[in-house]
Design an enzyme around this catalytic site. Structure first.
Site, PDB file in Angstrom:
ATOM      1  N   GLU A   1      69.549  13.110   4.383  1.00 28.36           N
ATOM      2  CA  GLU A   1      68.192  12.994   4.943  1.00 28.36           C
ATOM      3  C   GLU A   1      67.260  12.469   3.866  1.00 28.36           C
ATOM      4  O   GLU A   1      66.227  13.071   3.596  1.00 28.36           O
ATOM      5  CB  GLU A   1      67.621  14.340   5.366  1.00 28.36           C
ATOM      6  CG  GLU A   1      68.540  15.297   6.014  1.00 28.36           C
ATOM      7  CD  GLU A   1      67.913  16.673   6.208  1.00 28.36           C
ATOM      8  OE1 GLU A   1      68.114  17.188   7.291  1.00 28.36           O
ATOM      9  OE2 GLU A   1      67.264  17.215   5.296  1.00 28.36           O
TER      10      GLU A   1
ATOM     11  N   TYR B   1      51.072  17.535  -8.006  1.00 27.93           N
ATOM     12  CA  TYR B   1      52.251  17.858  -8.826  1.00 27.93           C
ATOM     13  C   TYR B   1      52.122  17.353 -10.257  1.00 27.93           C
ATOM     14  O   TYR B   1      53.081  17.428 -11.015  1.00 27.93           O
ATOM     15  CB  TYR B   1      53.512  17.180  -8.279  1.00 27.93           C
ATOM     16  CG  TYR B   1      53.871  17.408  -6.843  1.00 27.93           C
ATOM     17  CD1 TYR B   1      54.217  18.678  -6.377  1.00 27.93           C
ATOM     18  CD2 TYR B   1      53.945  16.331  -5.956  1.00 27.93           C
ATOM     19  CE1 TYR B   1      54.602  18.856  -5.060  1.00 27.93           C
ATOM     20  CE2 TYR B   1      54.332  16.512  -4.636  1.00 27.93           C
ATOM     21  CZ  TYR B   1      54.650  17.784  -4.197  1.00 27.93           C
ATOM     22  OH  TYR B   1      55.038  17.962  -2.902  1.00 27.93           O
TER      23      TYR B   1
ATOM     24  N   CYS C   1      34.949  15.345  -4.974  1.00 28.70           N
ATOM     25  CA  CYS C   1      34.298  16.353  -5.810  1.00 28.70           C
ATOM     26  C   CYS C   1      35.342  17.370  -6.266  1.00 28.70           C
ATOM     27  O   CYS C   1      35.238  18.566  -5.980  1.00 28.70           O
ATOM     28  CB  CYS C   1      33.193  17.043  -5.026  1.00 28.70           C
ATOM     29  SG  CYS C   1      32.059  15.871  -4.285  1.00 28.70           S
ATOM     30  N   GLU C   2      36.353  16.881  -6.927  1.00 25.30           N
ATOM     31  CA  GLU C   2      37.496  17.684  -7.372  1.00 25.30           C
ATOM     32  C   GLU C   2      37.972  17.057  -8.663  1.00 25.30           C
ATOM     33  O   GLU C   2      38.261  15.861  -8.692  1.00 25.30           O
ATOM     34  CB  GLU C   2      38.652  17.562  -6.367  1.00 25.30           C
ATOM     35  CG  GLU C   2      38.685  18.574  -5.269  1.00 25.30           C
ATOM     36  CD  GLU C   2      38.921  19.985  -5.748  1.00 25.30           C
ATOM     37  OE1 GLU C   2      39.565  20.157  -6.800  1.00 25.30           O
ATOM     38  OE2 GLU C   2      38.431  20.899  -5.078  1.00 25.30           O
TER      39      GLU C   2
ATOM     40  N   GLY D   1      64.429  10.430   2.111  1.00 21.58           N
ATOM     41  CA  GLY D   1      63.190   9.716   2.406  1.00 21.58           C
ATOM     42  C   GLY D   1      62.762   8.885   1.205  1.00 21.58           C
ATOM     43  O   GLY D   1      62.747   7.663   1.227  1.00 21.58           O
ATOM     44  N   ARG D   2      62.488   9.607   0.112  1.00 22.98           N
ATOM     45  CA  ARG D   2      61.958   8.985  -1.108  1.00 22.98           C
ATOM     46  C   ARG D   2      62.804   7.809  -1.598  1.00 22.98           C
ATOM     47  O   ARG D   2      62.290   6.751  -1.958  1.00 22.98           O
ATOM     48  CB  ARG D   2      61.918  10.058  -2.197  1.00 22.98           C
ATOM     49  CG  ARG D   2      61.208   9.685  -3.462  1.00 22.98           C
ATOM     50  CD  ARG D   2      61.389  10.782  -4.517  1.00 22.98           C
ATOM     51  NE  ARG D   2      61.176  12.117  -3.986  1.00 22.98           N
ATOM     52  CZ  ARG D   2      59.997  12.740  -3.964  1.00 22.98           C
ATOM     53  NH1 ARG D   2      58.952  12.164  -4.490  1.00 22.98           N
ATOM     54  NH2 ARG D   2      59.875  13.951  -3.438  1.00 22.98           N
TER      55      ARG D   2
ATOM     56  N   ARG E   1      49.906  13.050  -4.779  1.00 22.14           N
ATOM     57  CA  ARG E   1      51.001  13.469  -5.658  1.00 22.14           C
ATOM     58  C   ARG E   1      50.544  13.731  -7.107  1.00 22.14           C
ATOM     59  O   ARG E   1      50.915  14.752  -7.679  1.00 22.14           O
ATOM     60  CB  ARG E   1      52.157  12.465  -5.633  1.00 22.14           C
ATOM     61  CG  ARG E   1      52.836  12.345  -4.261  1.00 22.14           C
ATOM     62  CD  ARG E   1      54.135  11.547  -4.312  1.00 22.14           C
ATOM     63  NE  ARG E   1      55.190  12.311  -4.939  1.00 22.14           N
ATOM     64  CZ  ARG E   1      55.627  12.139  -6.162  1.00 22.14           C
ATOM     65  NH1 ARG E   1      55.155  11.167  -6.900  1.00 22.14           N
ATOM     66  NH2 ARG E   1      56.547  12.919  -6.652  1.00 22.14           N
TER      67      ARG E   1
ATOM     68  N   GLY F   1      66.443  14.350  -1.242  1.00 25.90           N
ATOM     69  CA  GLY F   1      66.219  14.776  -2.608  1.00 25.90           C
ATOM     70  C   GLY F   1      66.718  13.831  -3.681  1.00 25.90           C
ATOM     71  O   GLY F   1      66.563  14.125  -4.864  1.00 25.90           O
TER      72      GLY F   1
HETATM   73  C1  LIG Z   1      61.336  16.504   2.406  1.00 21.01           C
HETATM   74  C2  LIG Z   1      62.674  16.682   2.974  1.00 21.01           C
HETATM   75  C3  LIG Z   1      63.601  15.644   2.918  1.00 21.01           C
HETATM   76  C4  LIG Z   1      63.329  14.351   2.229  1.00 21.01           C
HETATM   77  O1  LIG Z   1      63.168  14.497   0.871  1.00 21.01           O
HETATM   78  P1  LIG Z   1      63.158  13.202  -0.083  1.00 21.01           P
HETATM   79  O2  LIG Z   1      62.798  13.750  -1.407  1.00 21.01           O
HETATM   80  O3  LIG Z   1      62.110  12.307   0.469  1.00 21.01           O
HETATM   81  O4  LIG Z   1      64.510  12.612  -0.013  1.00 21.01           O
HETATM   82  C5  LIG Z   1      64.820  15.835   3.521  1.00 21.01           C
HETATM   83  N1  LIG Z   1      65.132  16.986   4.137  1.00 21.01           N
HETATM   84  C6  LIG Z   1      64.259  18.006   4.218  1.00 21.01           C
HETATM   85  C7  LIG Z   1      64.664  19.245   4.921  1.00 21.01           C
HETATM   86  C8  LIG Z   1      63.013  17.893   3.629  1.00 21.01           C
HETATM   87  O5  LIG Z   1      62.152  18.917   3.687  1.00 21.01           O
END
Ligand SMILES: *Cc1c(COP(=O)(O)O)cnc(C)c1O
Length: 409
Positions: A268, A310, A337-338, A270-271, A306, A226
């Site tokens: 955890e 969003y 077609c959206e 990702g982004r 995205r 997050g």
């Molecule tokens: C999507 C998700 C992440 C990664 O979120 P980022 O915004 O990419 O950091 C980590 N943990 C869980 C449980 C998620 O669903």
């Protein structure tokens, strides 16, 4: 702003049909190292890269070399992590509404299982058996506010309530579980380090309460993902150093002098790791002028949903026109077609022409991964720019045969 020159991009786009994703290895490694450095004070800290953000084994291999684990939410993601050589507790299985077969695979691979519901404890015990180490996902409900991407915690489907957690750990302990983890994830794309520190503090406090009341040791605290990235030009990146220091202060305050071993921290993200280091390259195909000005691209929302999903903002560069005055306003659209098949609305850009090469920024996470096949669109290829200046195809584009492969004629 772009980590590669216009000539290099043109050469790549001449060799590979657009649209395609391009990932910058050096940027990805740098992001992984910066997060690790912010937690250098926390022994054993590890980021478990959220594989759903960029589920490509080549990217995960790079991250594994940097010491990352993998956060998996499905069987295919577990299999990707295992294929690149991650094993056991280098993998966290954070899923929800989980089928027994996926729990079984996670258990067999020795991944840390992070349960999303009180009811899953029985379900796991009945269908698979309980592992030695078990984690639960906390949903703080009204105690945290969440945000538009992930929803308000009270309305979010994820995790256990506070009361349920006490019940869950006690039941797990009675059932023979010996090691415990605690997890939460209440925000997405958060750029304010204070908000993330507040969540960490909440989690640390809860861990202490669980330990005191139940006599268990929480050995792993997973702060979730997050951490946001600055999608808009006026935004600044989250201050990772301040974030690490804020978490450290809370950690020290709550776990200093504790009798049991203080918990190991994990995230955890990702982004934060891949988001800014992935680009979508696409050519302008047609221009259309009606009530607005449209630039039709060869990419569609099926490549990057995205903005459509969003209303997300992504910066767009027009190769070779970076220094021109953005004198026009365009809706950048795909060919679905959206009507929400748009990459940008009313965006100020230099005058466009068919054949212009555009770079859509910050698509390295939750970009290609969210692609789909609506309207018979085929998902794009992924290329990696390794540090040696070459270009490597790490996923080919889908073909019509791929699209037809599941049809029973
Ligand atoms: C999507 C998700 C992440 C990664 O979120 P980022 O915004 O990419 O950091 C980590 N943990 C869980 C449980 C998620 O669903």
């Amino acid at each position: 702003m772009l980590p590669f020159g216009a000539e290099q991009l043109r050469a790549i786009a001449a060799a590979h049909p657009t649209p395609f994703y391009l990932y910058d290895e050096q940027g990805i490694r740098g992001a992984a190292r910066a997060l690790q450095a912010a937690f250098a004070w926390a022994p054993g800290f590890r980021n478990f890269f959220a594989l759903k953000a960029t589920p490509n084994p080549h990217i995960l291999t790079i991250l594994a070399e940097e010491g990352s684990g993998a956060d998996c939410s499905s069987l295919p993601e577990l299999l990707i992590a295992a294929r690149v050589g991650l094993h056991g507790e280098q993998m966290i299985f954070t899923s929800n509404n989980t089928p027994a077969a996926e729990f079984a695979a996670a258990r067999q691979l020795g991944a840390v299982i992070n349960l999303d519901d009180l009811g899953h404890l029985d379900y796991l015990a009945r269908h698979v058996g309980l592992p030695e180490l078990l984690s639960f996902r906390y949903n703080p409900g009204p105690l945290r506010t969440g945000n538009p991407i992930i929803g308000h915690p009270e309305a979010a489907k994820f995790g256990l309530t506070r009361d349920q957690l006490f019940t869950a750990y006690a039941a797990a302990q009675r059932a023979g579980v010996e090691r415990f983890g605690l997890h939460t994830m209440v925000v997405s794309n958060e750029l304010d380090s204070a908000a993330l520190v507040a969540t960490a503090t909440l989690l640390f406090t809860l861990a202490r309460e669980l330990q005191a009341q139940l006599g268990i040791t929480i050995e792993l605290i997973n702060l979730g993902g997050g951490i946001g990235i600055p999608y808009r030009p006026e935004e600044a990146p989250l201050d990772l150093v301040a974030f690490g220091a804020g978490v450290r202060a809370a950690y020290t305050a709550l776990f200093r002098g504790m009798e049991s071993r203080p918990p190991t921290l994990a995230m955890e993200c990702g982004r934060l790791i891949t988001g800014p280091h992935g680009y979508l390259l696409t050519h302008v195909r047609h221009l259309k002028h009606t009530y607005r000005h449209y630039a039709g691209l060869d990419a569609t929302m099926a490549d990057l949903m995205r903005p459509g999903m969003y209303g997300a903002y992504h910066q767009v560069s027009v190769l070779g026109k970076e220094h021109m005055v953005p004198s026009e306003r365009y809706d950048l659209v795909g060919s679905l077609c959206e009507n929400n098949d748009k990459f940008a609305i009313d965006r100020e850009l230099p005058p466009l022409e068919p054949g212009d090469l555009l770079v859509i920024h910050d698509v390295g996470a939750h970009g290609r991964a969210m692609g789909f096949n609506y309207n018979g669109k085929l998902r794009s290829a992924e290329l990696l720019l390794p540090q040696d200046g070459t270009t490597r195809l790490i996923r080919r584009a889908e073909t019509i045969d791929d699209y037809f492969a599941t049809i029973v004629w």
